[in-house]
Design an enzyme around this catalytic site. Sequence first.
Site, mmCIF file in Angstrom:
data_model
loop_
_atom_site.group_PDB
_atom_site.id
_atom_site.type_symbol
_atom_site.label_atom_id
_atom_site.label_comp_id
_atom_site.label_asym_id
_atom_site.label_seq_id
_atom_site.Cartn_x
_atom_site.Cartn_y
_atom_site.Cartn_z
ATOM 1 N N GLN A 170 0.713 -1.238 -0.006
ATOM 2 C CA GLN A 170 -0.092 -0.055 -0.088
ATOM 3 C C GLN A 170 0.869 1.219 0.139
ATOM 4 O O GLN A 170 1.914 1.254 0.484
ATOM 5 C CB GLN A 170 -0.867 0.021 1.213
ATOM 6 N N SER A 178 4.265 -6.389 2.735
ATOM 7 C CA SER A 178 2.847 -6.257 3.470
ATOM 8 C C SER A 178 1.925 -6.927 2.507
ATOM 9 O O SER A 178 2.002 -8.247 2.147
ATOM 10 C CB SER A 178 2.569 -4.857 3.991
ATOM 11 N N LEU A 179 1.139 -6.188 1.936
ATOM 12 C CA LEU A 179 0.130 -6.636 0.900
ATOM 13 C C LEU A 179 0.907 -7.366 -0.257
ATOM 14 O O LEU A 179 0.323 -8.312 -0.961
ATOM 15 C CB LEU A 179 -0.817 -5.386 0.430
ATOM 16 N N ARG A 207 -8.954 -8.803 3.239
ATOM 17 C CA ARG A 207 -7.987 -8.184 4.052
ATOM 18 C C ARG A 207 -8.212 -6.811 4.153
ATOM 19 O O ARG A 207 -8.183 -6.218 5.262
ATOM 20 C CB ARG A 207 -6.701 -8.621 3.398
ATOM 21 N N HIS A 215 -0.371 -3.611 11.216
ATOM 22 C CA HIS A 215 0.842 -4.335 11.692
ATOM 23 C C HIS A 215 1.130 -4.183 13.161
ATOM 24 O O HIS A 215 2.269 -3.771 13.621
ATOM 25 C CB HIS A 215 2.046 -4.291 10.722
ATOM 26 N N GLN A 261 0.681 -12.117 9.718
ATOM 27 C CA GLN A 261 1.511 -10.637 9.212
ATOM 28 C C GLN A 261 0.583 -9.611 9.586
ATOM 29 O O GLN A 261 1.045 -8.482 9.852
ATOM 30 C CB GLN A 261 1.261 -10.733 7.611
#
Length: 295
Positions: free
Chosen positions: A9, A88-89, A113, A195, A244
């Site tokens: 992102q 991440s993503l 998500r 996170h 995660q």
Amino acid sequence: MKAYIFPGQGAQFVGMGKDLYDQSEKARELFEKANEILGFRITDVMFEGTAEDLVQTNVTQPAIYLHSTILATVLGDDFQPEMVAGHSLGEFSALVAAGALSFEDGLRLVAARANAMQKACEIQPSTMAAILGLDDFTVEDICERISEVVVPANYNCPGQLVISGSIAGIDEACIKMTEAGAKRALKLKVGGAFHSPLMEAARVELEAAIVATEIKSPVCPIYQNIDAKPYTDPELIKKNLIAQLTGAVRWTQTVMHMLEDGATSFTEVGPGNVLQGLVKKVDKTVITASASLPQ
């Protein structure tokens, strides 16, 4: 060894993916399939929407995922990964590109998500901040000494760590980080404390979806965010994907481990070139590039 890396992102931009749609029949098919799965024409937002439209979490995450995975697909034989990782993503994009997840299942998980994270943000107002110019240990130590929820969230590169937590906790942390010698302690324009433990509701919601999704062994190791280590076992990959959401993205350590394991070049697959910059901060001599359509 060729390493392929997939952005998260923040990499989005208006018009992203339009060149793929216009130039590749396969890309058009996948974009249209995505419109069907999502139940709205995300392509309209990606190609012609405003920056404000594109920054909505339920749009941003699928948009970046689509750009990355469709680009990897249309690269064809040029895409020969020997190791992959995603920020991440981007971990979901990496899994699809490495053959562990189907395009359709990956998109459904990314959409789930994004929605779960949005809901978690609404439960408790929270935020993130970028800390520049401090070592990891100092940042970790300051976070631990704050009574509010504040944790290291993204280890992006040496001297750049993003922290995540409650608004009061982040405000206090930014003051203490500056006092400790940080060059900058900059609050980010994000919807919540990604996170961090404040994403627990999202983790629980997404866990059921991940457990129910088929993940196969990837064609090459995937270095996962939670501990920066390489994985090929589907059950361990699932476990790490679930962890995660509330755990830190250990990107600095991921790049270091990939270099130690023989990575000689890093190709960023998806919008932007942020990850290439972070790789260069770890090792300025390594070759980096952006994936592009075969001419």
